[in-house]
Design an enzyme around this catalytic site. Structure first.
Site, PDB file in Angstrom:
ATOM      1  N   HIS A  25       0.841  -1.196   0.000  1.00 13.94           N
ATOM      2  CA  HIS A  25       0.000   0.000   0.000  1.00 13.94           C
ATOM      3  C   HIS A  25       0.875   1.245   0.000  1.00 13.94           C
ATOM      4  O   HIS A  25       2.042   1.214   0.415  1.00 13.94           O
ATOM      5  CB  HIS A  25      -0.942   0.017   1.215  1.00 13.94           C
ATOM      6  CG  HIS A  25      -0.281   0.373   2.517  1.00 13.94           C
ATOM      7  ND1 HIS A  25      -0.110   1.666   2.944  1.00 13.94           N
ATOM      8  CD2 HIS A  25       0.250  -0.415   3.487  1.00 13.94           C
ATOM      9  CE1 HIS A  25       0.496   1.673   4.121  1.00 13.94           C
ATOM     10  NE2 HIS A  25       0.729   0.416   4.478  1.00 13.94           N
ATOM     11  N   CYS A  26       0.288   2.332  -0.506  1.00 12.60           N
ATOM     12  CA  CYS A  26       0.953   3.636  -0.428  1.00 12.60           C
ATOM     13  C   CYS A  26       0.142   4.510   0.519  1.00 12.60           C
ATOM     14  O   CYS A  26      -0.531   4.004   1.415  1.00 12.60           O
ATOM     15  CB  CYS A  26       1.090   4.257  -1.818  1.00 12.60           C
ATOM     16  SG  CYS A  26      -0.483   4.525  -2.648  1.00 12.60           S
ATOM     17  N   MET A  27       0.140   5.826   0.331  1.00 10.97           N
ATOM     18  CA  MET A  27      -0.558   6.721   1.255  1.00 10.97           C
ATOM     19  C   MET A  27      -2.070   6.520   1.230  1.00 10.97           C
ATOM     20  O   MET A  27      -2.751   6.719   2.235  1.00 10.97           O
ATOM     21  CB  MET A  27      -0.241   8.179   0.892  1.00 10.97           C
ATOM     22  CG  MET A  27       1.178   8.593   1.192  1.00 10.97           C
ATOM     23  SD  MET A  27       1.500   8.721   2.950  1.00 10.97           S
ATOM     24  CE  MET A  27       0.473  10.125   3.351  1.00 10.97           C
TER      25      MET A  27
END
Length: 475
Positions: A25-27
């Protein structure tokens, strides 16, 4: 919130456990690599309340969640612990969206603006609830004082009002911490820089007749009141990651823990005082003089322009110089045009966010819309501004139109305010203390209803739907 059921449905809708190779996942996004993307049900995923949007890009099946992505990610790992490999965890912390370098001045400006708004809203989101609650509390207190139920000189008023004011006064400290976490600089160092900006010594200099401090050889720098400010500390947090990187290269590792934080604090504090503060001071004074001249020249045009653009002044902290003008007007003439128009903007903003609350099917956004709308009715627009308007630009545009129309009507009807508290909760401030309810109160009701109505209708019809992706998704 418990996201275990959401996690279970997401796993099923991407094709099940056996269809998932990896998950990071990212932000704001869950990023799956699937064995067969055709087995994923994007339509079913987008119907989920926790999902904003589904995308397929960069060889990944991306599910846009928003600022709760880490919670959902953790819930999925609990059900599929095989995905929690050491490599997967490392990637989850470092993956970012590939940046496409924009071409041309217009594209670069838009990209920079979007990045700034994304960082700003992402930094504000952790405290939006407290901002809304504080605004509602201040509104209730103002209402009790207006109804003569409570004295603004009483001890209970002072204590509760101080509690409600605390979040606004110490905003640079809190934003220093949250913005640093978003941008990758030192949260504690940035919180200290925020505290420096509102230190009693700095506030004292800013309140002096000559708000400046001498540095060397007769060179002096202007100092302004940063309490409640947003823009300067965001700039400091952005610069902080570059300053830290340079300092860590220049300072031996064994003493970095001592010297890097204090040098960063000193460098960024001087940057704010020497560069950011003077720029904001010049812009603020110029805008204040320009607004006063515009309102004097033509009330209808001036009211429309002020109503439309006042929220933008708040974002950049350029509205503070208007407060002394309002105070002076109230002290000298007993009434203020600028404060009356500011009151309209809060009601227009309330119209926009309440339209979002009514239209959305997302429970978290609905709750935010209602609480932020009530806070705006109490004269505190920051939760609406940072929680919804800046995240959904079209809502912002609809609110600008509503405020422009309401401001034009107020200017044409020569609306003034006789006290400092406006919006819905401050309606007694629009009653003439000499003649009672007269044409001015009628102008208040009409202008505020128009601003609210136009912003609400335009937002509901054209300004928002649940398929929109908020501006901070790729911050």
């Amino acid at each position: 919130m418990d996201y275990s059921n959401d996690a279970k449905q997401i796993i099923a809708d991407v094709g099940g456990d056996k269809n998932i190779n990896t998950l990071i996942h990212c932000m704001t996004r869950l990023r799956f690599t699937l064995k067969d993307e055709s087995k994923a049900d994007g339509a079913a995923l987008e119907k989920m309340g926790v999902v904003i949007k589904v995308m397929q890009a960069q060889g990944q099946y991306q599910i846009v969640i928003g600022n709760k992505v880490t919670d959902v990610f953790d819930a999925i790992l609990k059900q599929l612990p095989r995905l929690a490999t050491e490599d997967g965890q490392a990637a989850a912390e470092t993956v970012t969206t590939e940046k496409v370098v924009p071409q041309g001045f217009g594209a670069k400006f838009k990209h920079g603006y979007d990045e700034f708004i994304g960082v700003l809203t992402a930094s504000m989101m952790p405290i939006i609830g407290v901002l809304a609650g504080s605004g509602i509390t201040k509104g209730i207190l103002a209402g009790l004082v207006s109804a003569n139920v409570l004295s603004d000189k009483s001890g209970i008023f002072m204590l509760i009002n101080t509690m409600a004011d605390t979040i606004f006064y110490f905003l640079p400290v809190i934003l220093g911490f949250t913005a640093a976490k978003k941008l990758g600089s030192d949260p504690i160092a940035l919180a200290i820089i925020g505290a420096f900006l509102i230190h009693p010594n700095i506030i004292g200099i800013a309140s002096a007749k000559v708000p400046e401090i001498g540095l060397w050889s007769g060179f002096a720098v202007k100092v302004m009141n940063y309490s409640g400010s947003v823009f300067p500390i965001i700039v400091a947090a952005w610069l902080g990651k570059y300053v830290e990187k340079y300092l860590k290269k220049a300072i031996p590792e064994m003493v970095q823990g001592i010297f890097v934080p204090i040098l960063e604090i000193i460098i960024l504090s001087f940057v704010l005082l020497l560069l950011v503060a003077p720029v904001i001071t010049v812009l603020s004074k110029g805008l204040a003089n320009g607004i006063s001249a515009l309102l004097s020249f033509n009330g209808i045009i001036g009211g429309a322009i002020y109503g439309a653009f006042y929220p933008i002044l708040v974002v950049f902290g350029l509205h503070w110089p208007l407060i002394p003008i309002v105070i002076n007007d109230l002290a000298v003439t007993g009434q203020s045009v600028i404060c009356a128009l500011t009151s309209i903007t809060a009601v227009g903003i309330a119209g926009g966010v309440l339209a979002v609350a009514i239209k959305t099917k997302k429970k978290s956004l609905e709750a935010l819309g209602y609480s932020a709308g009530v806070s705006a009715f109490c004269g505190i627009a920051e939760p609406s501004l940072y929680g919804i308007l800046l995240k959904y630009k079209r809502v912002f545009y609809m609110v600008m139109i509503g405020n422009a129309v309401g401001g034009a009507v107020a200017g044409g009807m020569h609306l003034v305010i006789y006290g400092f508290t406006g919006s819905l909760i401050g309606f007694p401030s629009f009653i003439n203390p000499k003649t009672g309810i007269d044409g001015n109160f009628t102008a208040y009701v009409i202008s505020h209803l128009i601003a609210f109505g136009v912003a609400f209708v335009l937002t509901f019809l054209f300004g928002f739907n649940d398929k929109m992706e908020s501006s901070d998704q790729e911050a």
